[in-house]
Design a protein around this motif. Sequence first.
Motif, PDB file in Angstrom:
ATOM      1  N   TYR A  55      -0.556  -2.830  -2.826  1.00 52.34           N
ATOM      2  CA  TYR A  55      -0.364  -4.255  -2.536  1.00 52.34           C
ATOM      3  C   TYR A  55       0.026  -4.512  -1.090  1.00 52.34           C
ATOM      4  O   TYR A  55      -0.489  -5.406  -0.433  1.00 52.34           O
ATOM      5  CB  TYR A  55       0.698  -4.836  -3.477  1.00 52.34           C
ATOM      6  CG  TYR A  55       0.948  -6.305  -3.246  1.00 52.34           C
ATOM      7  CD1 TYR A  55       0.024  -7.246  -3.668  1.00 52.34           C
ATOM      8  CD2 TYR A  55       2.090  -6.742  -2.594  1.00 52.34           C
ATOM      9  CE1 TYR A  55       0.239  -8.596  -3.438  1.00 52.34           C
ATOM     10  CE2 TYR A  55       2.316  -8.080  -2.360  1.00 52.34           C
ATOM     11  CZ  TYR A  55       1.382  -9.003  -2.788  1.00 52.34           C
ATOM     12  OH  TYR A  55       1.597 -10.323  -2.552  1.00 52.34           O
ATOM     13  N   ASN A  56       0.933  -3.741  -0.560  1.00 53.04           N
ATOM     14  CA  ASN A  56       1.552  -4.030   0.728  1.00 53.04           C
ATOM     15  C   ASN A  56       1.100  -3.079   1.838  1.00 53.04           C
ATOM     16  O   ASN A  56       1.691  -3.058   2.902  1.00 53.04           O
ATOM     17  CB  ASN A  56       3.075  -3.926   0.556  1.00 53.04           C
ATOM     18  CG  ASN A  56       3.826  -4.714   1.584  1.00 53.04           C
ATOM     19  OD1 ASN A  56       3.319  -5.669   2.138  1.00 53.04           O
ATOM     20  ND2 ASN A  56       5.057  -4.299   1.837  1.00 53.04           N
ATOM     21  N   TYR A  57       0.057  -2.275   1.631  1.00 53.84           N
ATOM     22  CA  TYR A  57      -0.331  -1.238   2.579  1.00 53.84           C
ATOM     23  C   TYR A  57      -1.026  -1.820   3.802  1.00 53.84           C
ATOM     24  O   TYR A  57      -1.883  -2.688   3.695  1.00 53.84           O
ATOM     25  CB  TYR A  57      -1.264  -0.224   1.905  1.00 53.84           C
ATOM     26  CG  TYR A  57      -1.555   0.972   2.782  1.00 53.84           C
ATOM     27  CD1 TYR A  57      -0.611   1.956   2.962  1.00 53.84           C
ATOM     28  CD2 TYR A  57      -2.771   1.100   3.428  1.00 53.84           C
ATOM     29  CE1 TYR A  57      -0.858   3.053   3.759  1.00 53.84           C
ATOM     30  CE2 TYR A  57      -3.034   2.198   4.228  1.00 53.84           C
ATOM     31  CZ  TYR A  57      -2.067   3.174   4.389  1.00 53.84           C
ATOM     32  OH  TYR A  57      -2.327   4.253   5.190  1.00 53.84           O
ATOM     33  N   ARG A  58      -0.633  -1.324   4.948  1.00 57.28           N
ATOM     34  CA  ARG A  58      -1.298  -1.650   6.210  1.00 57.28           C
ATOM     35  C   ARG A  58      -1.829  -0.336   6.773  1.00 57.28           C
ATOM     36  O   ARG A  58      -1.047   0.591   6.989  1.00 57.28           O
ATOM     37  CB  ARG A  58      -0.328  -2.275   7.219  1.00 57.28           C
ATOM     38  CG  ARG A  58       0.353  -3.526   6.741  1.00 57.28           C
ATOM     39  CD  ARG A  58      -0.638  -4.687   6.670  1.00 57.28           C
ATOM     40  NE  ARG A  58       0.018  -5.900   6.211  1.00 57.28           N
ATOM     41  CZ  ARG A  58      -0.068  -6.375   4.991  1.00 57.28           C
ATOM     42  NH1 ARG A  58      -0.774  -5.750   4.086  1.00 57.28           N
ATOM     43  NH2 ARG A  58       0.537  -7.483   4.646  1.00 57.28           N
ATOM     44  N   PRO A  59      -3.124  -0.224   7.024  1.00 57.27           N
ATOM     45  CA  PRO A  59      -3.681   1.034   7.541  1.00 57.27           C
ATOM     46  C   PRO A  59      -3.008   1.467   8.834  1.00 57.27           C
ATOM     47  O   PRO A  59      -2.534   0.638   9.609  1.00 57.27           O
ATOM     48  CB  PRO A  59      -5.153   0.707   7.774  1.00 57.27           C
ATOM     49  CG  PRO A  59      -5.430  -0.436   6.868  1.00 57.27           C
ATOM     50  CD  PRO A  59      -4.153  -1.219   6.789  1.00 57.27           C
ATOM     51  N   SER A  60      -2.969   2.751   9.053  1.00 52.15           N
ATOM     52  CA  SER A  60      -2.306   3.287  10.236  1.00 52.15           C
ATOM     53  C   SER A  60      -2.997   2.823  11.512  1.00 52.15           C
ATOM     54  O   SER A  60      -2.370   2.762  12.563  1.00 52.15           O
ATOM     55  CB  SER A  60      -2.275   4.808  10.186  1.00 52.15           C
ATOM     56  OG  SER A  60      -3.598   5.312  10.192  1.00 52.15           O
ATOM     57  N   THR A  61      -4.270   2.470  11.439  1.00 54.34           N
ATOM     58  CA  THR A  61      -4.983   2.000  12.628  1.00 54.34           C
ATOM     59  C   THR A  61      -4.508   0.622  13.055  1.00 54.34           C
ATOM     60  O   THR A  61      -4.628   0.264  14.212  1.00 54.34           O
ATOM     61  CB  THR A  61      -6.498   1.962  12.376  1.00 54.34           C
ATOM     62  OG1 THR A  61      -6.755   1.163  11.220  1.00 54.34           O
ATOM     63  CG2 THR A  61      -7.040   3.362  12.168  1.00 54.34           C
TER      64      THR A  61
END
Length: 70
Positions: A55-61
């Motif tokens: 739900y809350n994931y933001r890619p490392s890029t």
Amino acid sequence: MKSNTAHPFLDPLWRRVLLVVACAVWAAIETYHQNTFWATMVGAVTVYGAWEYLYNYRPSTEDKTPDSGA
């Protein structure tokens, strides 16, 4: 509290889904064997993992914002 869950290894969605599903299966196995303490602990990890990685994931890029140069 800001958690650092972004890692290049976890950028593909299938890896994050697999991680959460593995925890859910582990919780189900503990429930089946009537180990309520461990089922609750792993269930909490599953819920936290689903929240952070699905739900809350933001890619490392996205963490690397270039300077505007202005």
